[in-house]
Structures are given as C-alpha cells and as structure tokens.
Design an enzyme around this catalytic site. Structure first.
Site, PDB file in Angstrom:
ATOM      1  N   MET A 186      37.948  20.294  -2.833  1.00 46.59           N
ATOM      2  CA  MET A 186      38.526  21.593  -2.500  1.00 46.59           C
ATOM      3  C   MET A 186      38.910  21.633  -1.020  1.00 46.59           C
ATOM      4  O   MET A 186      38.780  20.644  -0.316  1.00 46.59           O
ATOM      5  CB  MET A 186      37.538  22.702  -2.857  1.00 46.59           C
ATOM      6  CG  MET A 186      37.418  22.943  -4.371  1.00 46.59           C
ATOM      7  SD  MET A 186      36.375  24.345  -4.808  1.00 46.59           S
ATOM      8  CE  MET A 186      34.756  23.624  -4.614  1.00 46.59           C
ATOM      9  N   CYS A 187      39.340  22.777  -0.562  1.00 44.41           N
ATOM     10  CA  CYS A 187      39.845  22.942   0.798  1.00 44.41           C
ATOM     11  C   CYS A 187      38.710  22.907   1.816  1.00 44.41           C
ATOM     12  O   CYS A 187      37.534  22.863   1.471  1.00 44.41           O
ATOM     13  CB  CYS A 187      40.592  24.267   0.911  1.00 44.41           C
ATOM     14  SG  CYS A 187      41.803  24.545  -0.383  1.00 44.41           S
ATOM     15  N   GLN A 188      39.080  22.939   3.101  1.00 42.99           N
ATOM     16  CA  GLN A 188      38.084  23.060   4.162  1.00 42.99           C
ATOM     17  C   GLN A 188      38.517  24.135   5.146  1.00 42.99           C
ATOM     18  O   GLN A 188      39.715  24.376   5.352  1.00 42.99           O
ATOM     19  CB  GLN A 188      37.881  21.726   4.883  1.00 42.99           C
ATOM     20  CG  GLN A 188      37.223  20.681   4.002  1.00 42.99           C
ATOM     21  CD  GLN A 188      36.342  19.722   4.774  1.00 42.99           C
ATOM     22  OE1 GLN A 188      36.125  19.842   5.972  1.00 42.99           O
ATOM     23  NE2 GLN A 188      35.811  18.742   4.071  1.00 42.99           N
TER      24      GLN A 188
END
Length: 262
Positions: free
Chosen positions: A1-3
């Site tokens: 997933m994103c950061q």
C-alpha cells in the site's frame, strides 16, 4: 500500500532531508511507483497559522519525477507538510488520483493523504465536497469535510476538531485500513489503523542517518535551541533515532512540533 510523511514544526523548516529518504521508497527501496505528491502550508497570519499552500502532485514515480527532484533540491520552509507516495489499490494511475488532496472549508485549505484500503465505503455525499478522482481515499476525505461542516458552524479550536475527527475516523476505519494525515495549517492530525510512527526532534539536536540512503545530517548545525520538529511516517526514515509507534486506532494531533495530550 501507500506511504505517508508528515512534518509539524514551531518554526518554518524545510523537509528536504526527510523527503530525500522518503522519495527513495517510490521506486528504489520500495514499490510505491503509482504517483506521489506533497503540500506545504506557508504564509503565517496574525493567529500564528499558515493559510497559503504550495501543492505538487505527479503520476510518475517519486524516484523518476522531475518535480520530485525539484522538491529534493528546493528547501521550501513550512510548519506543516504532508507527502504521499502511492501504490494503487483503488483508482487508476492518474494525476487526479494522486495524494495529497486539497479542499477549502471555513476559508482555509485542508490537505489529506491516506494509506490503506477501504472496502464498501459508500457514504452518501450530499454537500459541496465531491471526489474528482476514483479513489476510496478522496471519497473518505470528502465525507470528513462534509461531516466537519455539519458538526461546526465555523472553525473550531484544535481540541474540538480533534474530538470530532476521532469520532469520524472510527466510523471510516470500520471499512478497512485507514492511516491518514490531515492539516489545515494550524496543526497536523495523524490516525493509524495499522502502522504509523513519529519522532520529535528538539534541543539538544543530534545526527540522523537515513534508512533508505547513505546520507546523514547534523541537525544542530541548522537549528536553534527553541526549535521543535515532529515527523510522522509510515515506517522509520532514519536508522539511529527513536521512533514511537502509534497504537492501532490512535489519533494524534501535533502542534508546534509536539504531540498534544488531549
């Protein structure tokens, strides 16, 4: 997933050191290659908060984007910064789906970035806040803005906003992982469903070494004893600082470079 990456300070400070390591995760040390973005609040007013905003997004990966290279080299100073590198789970790779997202409420810009995946989040939007892109993240942001506008007639205090946001975050988090950063130039709010960490830098300042690149800085050379800086990120950016983990479901608010106890 994103950061996620957020910074909150008591004096305008550049984020180039932290962003340098963070951007490496957008294709070099991580696979978050589906776009990135960053927003800086600037221009302090009589109340001590910042109402101006510089906002940069790109659908290219952070490690290849010329715009990201500009941010790495251009020391924009701000008291509240939110950055995001994207690994798409919902919504195509496109400029309109890049975080952070921006909306206006009560005559202020609000900036939001999300890491996670919300399932079956279809909250009704009936006000002036509508998504432009196709992400669950932007829809959640629009709903938060809508509910804030319904809950308060005008801009409330930071403690009041924190209480409202805590309730709203709990409702959205029922639909999946909901790690987010939010700021209106007065403070930085951070919520963790799964993973967020933070560090508070203050006097006496010391050396720090990036985890994603062999680069160090001696903060004592660039700071004053009164400076305070809080950095919030998905995973620690440095290898020799003590990062504090959020508890699952925890919402924190940072003001003037410190976590507030509310």
């Amino acid at each position: 997933m994103c950061q996620l990456l957020g910074m909150n300070c008591n004096t305008p400070t550049d984020v180039t050191f932290s962003f340098r390591g963070f951007a490496r995760r957008g294709g070099h040390t991580g696979q978050h290659t589906d776009g990135w973005g960053i927003a800086f609040f600037e221009g302090g007013d009589a109340t001590g908060s910042d109402k101006g905003l510089r906002h940069f997004v790109d659908h290219e990966s952070a490690c290849e984007s010329p715009v990201a290279e500009l941010i790495r080299r251009y020391p924009i100073k701000s008291r509240n910064v939110i950055a995001h590198i994207r690994k798409a789970t919902q919504g195509r790779v496109a400029l309109e789906n890049c975080h952070p997202f921006v909306r206006e409420l009560w005559g202020r810009y609000w900036v939001f970035a999300h890491n996670g995946d919300l399932t079956d989040f279809a909250a009704r939007l009936h006000g002036c806040f509508r998504p432009v892109g196709s992400t669950d993240s932007e829809r959640a942001f629009c709903w938060i803005m809508q509910e804030l506008a319904k809950s308060h007639a005008d801009l409330p205090s930071v403690p009041e906003l924190t209480l409202t946001l805590r309730e709203l975050a709990q409702q959205i988090a029922r639909h999946g992982s909901f790690n987010f950063l939010l700021s209106n130039g007065q403070a930085l709010w951070a919520h963790a469903s799964t993973q967020l960490v933070y560090v508070e830098r203050r006097h006496p300042f010391a050396h720090a070494t990036l985890s994603d690149e062999d680069v160090s800085v001696n903060f004592a050379e660039y700071t004053r004893p009164s400076d305070r800086v809080a950095v919030v990120v998905t995973a620690p950016l440095t290898s020799n600082e003590h990062w504090t983990a959020f508890a699952p479901g925890e919402l924190k608010v940072f003001v003037d470079g410190s976590a507030q106890q509310l």
